[in-house]
Structure formats: structure tokens, C-alpha cells
Design a protein around this motif. Structure first.
Motif, PDB file in Angstrom:
ATOM      1  N   LYS A   2      42.129  78.870  -4.090  1.00 39.23           N
ATOM      2  CA  LYS A   2      42.748  77.512  -4.395  1.00 39.23           C
ATOM      3  C   LYS A   2      44.281  77.697  -4.423  1.00 39.23           C
ATOM      4  CE  LYS A   2      42.326  73.376  -7.332  1.00 39.23           C
ATOM      5  NZ  LYS A   2      41.771  72.734  -8.379  1.00 39.23           N
ATOM      6  N   PHE A   3      45.216  76.872  -3.952  1.00 41.14           N
ATOM      7  CA  PHE A   3      46.681  77.087  -3.574  1.00 41.14           C
ATOM      8  C   PHE A   3      47.211  75.684  -4.090  1.00 41.14           C
ATOM      9  CE2 PHE A   3      46.117  79.527   0.648  1.00 41.14           C
ATOM     10  CZ  PHE A   3      45.585  80.808  -0.002  1.00 41.14           C
ATOM     11  N   GLN A  21      43.255  73.872   4.674  1.00 42.62           N
ATOM     12  CA  GLN A  21      41.881  73.374   4.522  1.00 42.62           C
ATOM     13  C   GLN A  21      41.017  73.759   5.519  1.00 42.62           C
ATOM     14  OE1 GLN A  21      43.078  69.319   4.089  1.00 42.62           O
ATOM     15  NE2 GLN A  21      43.245  69.529   1.954  1.00 42.62           N
ATOM     16  N   PHE A  22      41.335  73.912   6.880  1.00 48.03           N
ATOM     17  CA  PHE A  22      40.736  74.427   8.001  1.00 48.03           C
ATOM     18  C   PHE A  22      40.257  75.823   7.812  1.00 48.03           C
ATOM     19  CE2 PHE A  22      40.568  76.581  12.033  1.00 48.03           C
ATOM     20  CZ  PHE A  22      39.602  75.783  12.707  1.00 48.03           C
ATOM     21  N   ASP A  23      40.947  76.645   6.942  1.00 46.19           N
ATOM     22  CA  ASP A  23      40.536  77.926   6.845  1.00 46.19           C
ATOM     23  C   ASP A  23      39.768  78.109   5.523  1.00 46.19           C
ATOM     24  OD1 ASP A  23      42.204  79.031   8.743  1.00 46.19           O
ATOM     25  OD2 ASP A  23      43.759  79.533   8.018  1.00 46.19           O
ATOM     26  N   GLY A  24      39.509  77.035   5.089  1.00 47.96           N
ATOM     27  CA  GLY A  24      38.460  76.928   3.979  1.00 47.96           C
ATOM     28  C   GLY A  24      39.078  77.003   2.385  1.00 47.96           C
ATOM     29  N   HIS A  25      40.473  76.860   2.310  1.00 49.53           N
ATOM     30  CA  HIS A  25      40.942  76.889   1.138  1.00 49.53           C
ATOM     31  C   HIS A  25      40.964  75.565   0.545  1.00 49.53           C
ATOM     32  CE1 HIS A  25      41.939  80.960   1.908  1.00 49.53           C
ATOM     33  NE2 HIS A  25      42.887  80.682   3.133  1.00 49.53           N
ATOM     34  N   VAL A  26      41.180  75.454  -0.883  1.00 40.37           N
ATOM     35  CA  VAL A  26      41.177  74.258  -1.483  1.00 40.37           C
ATOM     36  C   VAL A  26      42.741  74.268  -1.783  1.00 40.37           C
ATOM     37  CG1 VAL A  26      40.864  72.897  -3.551  1.00 40.37           C
ATOM     38  CG2 VAL A  26      39.024  74.283  -2.484  1.00 40.37           C
ATOM     39  N   ILE A  27      43.443  73.003  -1.722  1.00 35.20           N
ATOM     40  CA  ILE A  27      44.858  73.057  -1.808  1.00 35.20           C
ATOM     41  C   ILE A  27      45.288  71.653  -2.470  1.00 35.20           C
ATOM     42  CG2 ILE A  27      45.398  72.437   0.654  1.00 35.20           C
ATOM     43  CD1 ILE A  27      48.031  73.977   0.358  1.00 35.20           C
ATOM     44  N   ASP A  28      46.254  71.695  -3.514  1.00 36.34           N
ATOM     45  CA  ASP A  28      46.712  70.646  -4.228  1.00 36.34           C
ATOM     46  C   ASP A  28      48.075  70.363  -3.936  1.00 36.34           C
ATOM     47  OD1 ASP A  28      44.567  69.565  -5.578  1.00 36.34           O
ATOM     48  OD2 ASP A  28      44.803  71.066  -7.237  1.00 36.34           O
ATOM     49  N   HIS A  29      48.592  69.334  -3.484  1.00 38.37           N
ATOM     50  CA  HIS A  29      50.251  69.164  -3.157  1.00 38.37           C
ATOM     51  C   HIS A  29      50.846  68.194  -4.148  1.00 38.37           C
ATOM     52  CE1 HIS A  29      52.900  66.729  -0.524  1.00 38.37           C
ATOM     53  NE2 HIS A  29      53.464  67.573  -0.987  1.00 38.37           N
ATOM     54  N   ALA A  30      51.990  68.830  -4.469  1.00 40.00           N
ATOM     55  CA  ALA A  30      53.029  68.253  -5.291  1.00 40.00           C
ATOM     56  C   ALA A  30      54.230  68.032  -4.680  1.00 40.00           C
ATOM     57  CB  ALA A  30      53.442  68.934  -6.648  1.00 40.00           C
ATOM     58  N   SER A  31      54.920  66.753  -4.506  1.00 38.68           N
ATOM     59  CA  SER A  31      56.058  66.825  -3.672  1.00 38.68           C
ATOM     60  C   SER A  31      57.303  66.740  -4.788  1.00 38.68           C
ATOM     61  CB  SER A  31      55.918  65.354  -3.216  1.00 38.68           C
ATOM     62  OG  SER A  31      55.796  64.405  -4.013  1.00 38.68           O
ATOM     63  N   ARG A  32      57.218  66.720  -6.115  1.00 43.34           N
ATOM     64  CA  ARG A  32      58.115  66.471  -7.054  1.00 43.34           C
ATOM     65  C   ARG A  32      58.000  67.476  -8.078  1.00 43.34           C
ATOM     66  NH1 ARG A  32      60.878  61.720  -7.166  1.00 43.34           N
ATOM     67  NH2 ARG A  32      61.118  61.886  -9.592  1.00 43.34           N
ATOM     68  N   ILE A  33      58.758  68.076  -8.716  1.00 44.39           N
ATOM     69  CA  ILE A  33      58.985  68.986  -9.751  1.00 44.39           C
ATOM     70  C   ILE A  33      58.255  68.928 -10.869  1.00 44.39           C
ATOM     71  CG2 ILE A  33      61.008  68.719 -10.702  1.00 44.39           C
ATOM     72  CD1 ILE A  33      61.668  71.859 -10.674  1.00 44.39           C
ATOM     73  N   GLN A  34      58.203  67.540 -11.395  1.00 39.13           N
ATOM     74  CA  GLN A  34      57.314  67.407 -12.519  1.00 39.13           C
ATOM     75  C   GLN A  34      56.023  67.170 -12.319  1.00 39.13           C
ATOM     76  OE1 GLN A  34      58.485  66.715 -15.473  1.00 39.13           O
ATOM     77  NE2 GLN A  34      60.434  67.358 -14.936  1.00 39.13           N
ATOM     78  N   ASP A  35      55.490  66.903 -11.060  1.00 41.22           N
ATOM     79  CA  ASP A  35      54.213  67.020 -10.709  1.00 41.22           C
ATOM     80  C   ASP A  35      53.634  68.361 -10.606  1.00 41.22           C
ATOM     81  OD1 ASP A  35      54.007  63.803 -10.541  1.00 41.22           O
ATOM     82  OD2 ASP A  35      54.641  64.122  -8.299  1.00 41.22           O
ATOM     83  N   LEU A 178      36.881  74.538  -6.440  1.00 41.42           N
ATOM     84  CA  LEU A 178      36.498  74.215  -5.103  1.00 41.42           C
ATOM     85  C   LEU A 178      37.015  73.008  -4.648  1.00 41.42           C
ATOM     86  CD1 LEU A 178      32.484  75.429  -5.533  1.00 41.42           C
ATOM     87  CD2 LEU A 178      34.433  76.599  -4.331  1.00 41.42           C
ATOM     88  N   PHE A 179      37.559  71.944  -5.251  1.00 43.63           N
ATOM     89  CA  PHE A 179      37.661  70.766  -4.829  1.00 43.63           C
ATOM     90  C   PHE A 179      39.136  70.314  -5.356  1.00 43.63           C
ATOM     91  CE2 PHE A 179      33.141  70.773  -5.206  1.00 43.63           C
ATOM     92  CZ  PHE A 179      32.933  70.133  -3.979  1.00 43.63           C
ATOM     93  N   SER A 180      39.958  69.873  -4.394  1.00 46.68           N
ATOM     94  CA  SER A 180      41.477  69.453  -4.857  1.00 46.68           C
ATOM     95  C   SER A 180      41.308  68.291  -5.554  1.00 46.68           C
ATOM     96  CB  SER A 180      41.986  69.131  -3.791  1.00 46.68           C
ATOM     97  OG  SER A 180      41.902  68.064  -2.575  1.00 46.68           O
ATOM     98  N   TYR A 181      42.516  67.690  -6.331  1.00 44.97           N
ATOM     99  CA  TYR A 181      42.472  66.649  -7.345  1.00 44.97           C
ATOM    100  C   TYR A 181      42.234  65.471  -6.565  1.00 44.97           C
ATOM    101  CZ  TYR A 181      43.997  69.363 -11.395  1.00 44.97           C
ATOM    102  OH  TYR A 181      44.183  70.093 -12.456  1.00 44.97           O
TER     103      TYR A 181
END
Length: 221
Positions: A2-3, A21-35, A178-181
Motif C-alpha cells: 500500500k502506497f 494499481q496495474f501492478d497490484g498495489h493499493v495507492i492513496d493520493h493526496a494533492s495537498r500537504i494537509q491531506d 487492501l483497498f484505497s480510501y
């Protein structure tokens, strides 16, 4: 794995997320530093990809706070700064590696694998337990020498369990890994993946035990 990706360029972030995600990883994304702070405080990540220039702050602020909290999650900095002094300063702040923009996605993936291997403390990634051999990097599971085909999330679930045999994993903990937000999935999905994994492991010396009200545990023997 999980990244957490901290990147304000939507096009680049989408490309990185899609590839991971294609490689099977779970990834969450934040575009701001507070997030990013919110994700870092509530999520459990294997690796963080950190952009420096963010709309509401400097990524180095996140890195300082992350390391000050005694968190050892590896951090790879994504930077457009090519000056040696800039790269050295980020390494001194606690970054494990850096990639200079623009970069090739194959290079980013290779650096991710290298950093994760270093954290594990060995270049050998295969775990052997009883008659089972599992390599999460290669996505390979063998039982008595017989190759077993697993889907991505089955691989990631087995990786969590086999790295800590005997440890109890609550359902919500497995769900978080296993799952992203932003995925609209119920925690009951874990029961489905546990059931599938049990079938795959039937010929092995391993079994997944359900502890009612507590979670799941991988047992050997």
C-alpha cells in the motif's frame, strides 16, 4: 503493498496511480500537504512517494514531521530540482531516495522495489514456510513446487499474512491495506478474499484461522 502518493499534478498523479494499481498495489493520493498529514496519521503504508512543491506548503515539512514521529515508512521524493545540494538536503531530512522529474515509470518502479528491499534488510524476497514458497515481488506462489495462480489482491492478502504467521489481523486492518480510501467496497469483501485464499492453500501446510470477534491468523502445521 500500500502506497501513499503526495503529488499536486493531476495528470502525473493519475499516471502513477494507474501504473501502481496495474501492478497490484493499493495507492492513496493526496494533492495537498494537509491531506497528506491526514492520510499519514490514519493510514498504514509500505511506501510514500512525495512531491516537494505543493499548493499549500513544502513537502519537506511533511518529511520532517514524518521522521520526527519516529515513523520508518520509506519515502521517495519526486523532485524537479536537479541541484546536487537540493537532493542531498532531502536525503539528510530522511528521504530514502529521490527521482528527478521528468522520469520514466519503469525507473520509479525499480527504485520502489530497491527501497522496499532495503527496508526488508535483504535482496532475497522469497518467504518459505512449510511446503510454501512466496515471492511478492515476482507475484509467485508455489506449493510443493507447483505454481499457484493468484489475483492481485489475493497476493497482497497472502503477503500480509505470511510475513507475520501467528499474528491476528482484524478485518478492518486487512481492509485498510487492501483497498484505497476512494474505493466503494464493504469490509465484507475481506471474507471473500479470505475464502479464495483458503482454497488456494488447501494443498499446503498453512491454514487461515478465523478468530471470532478478533480477525484472522495464518497458522503453520
Amino acid at each position: 503493498m500500500k502506497f501513499l502518493l503526495i503529488e499536486d499534478n493531476d495528470e502525473l498523479a493519475h499516471a502513477i496511480c494507474a501504473r501502481m494499481q496495474f501492478d497490484g498495489h493499493v495507492i492513496d493520493h493526496a494533492s495537498r500537504i494537509q491531506d497528506a498529514f491526514a492520510f499519514g496519521e490514519t493510514g498504514d503504508y509500505d511506501l510514500i512517494l512525495l512531491d516537494i512543491m505543493l499548493p499549500d506548503g513544502d513537502g519537506r515539512t511533511f518529511l520532517k514531521r514524518h521522521r520526527a514521529g519516529n515513523k520508518d515508512t520509506p519515502v521517495i521524493v519526486l523532485t524537479a530540482r536537479s541541484q546536487v545540494s537540493d537532493r542531498i538536503s532531502m536525503l539528510d531530512l530522511g528521504a530514502d531516495d529521490y527521482v528527478t522529474k521528468p522520469f520514466d515509470h519503469e525507473e520509479l518502479q525499480a527504485r520502489c522495489r530497491a527501497v522496499l528491499r532495503r527496508k526488508a534488510g535483504a535482496a532475497q524476497t522469497t518467504t518459505r514456510l512449510g511446503n510454501v514458497a512466496f515471492d511478492p515481488v515476482a507475484g509467485s506462489l508455489t506449493i510443493d513446487g507447483q505454481v499457484i495462480s493468484l489475483r492481485n489482491r489475493e497476493l497482497r492478502l497472502l503477503e500480509l499474512l505470511i510475513n507475520a504467521p501467528g499474528q491476528i489481523f482484524p478485518k478492518h486492518k486487512l481492509f485498510d491495506r487492501l483497498f484505497s480510501y476512494d474505493e466503494d467496497v464493504s469490509e465484507n469483501a475481506i471474507e471473500v478474499y479470505i475464502g479464495r485464499l483458503r482454497k488456494h492453500l488447501e494443498p499446503s501446510d498453512l491454514r487461515i484461522t478465523t478468530l471470532r470477534g478478533l480477525g484472522y491468523r495464518l497458522d503453520h502445521g
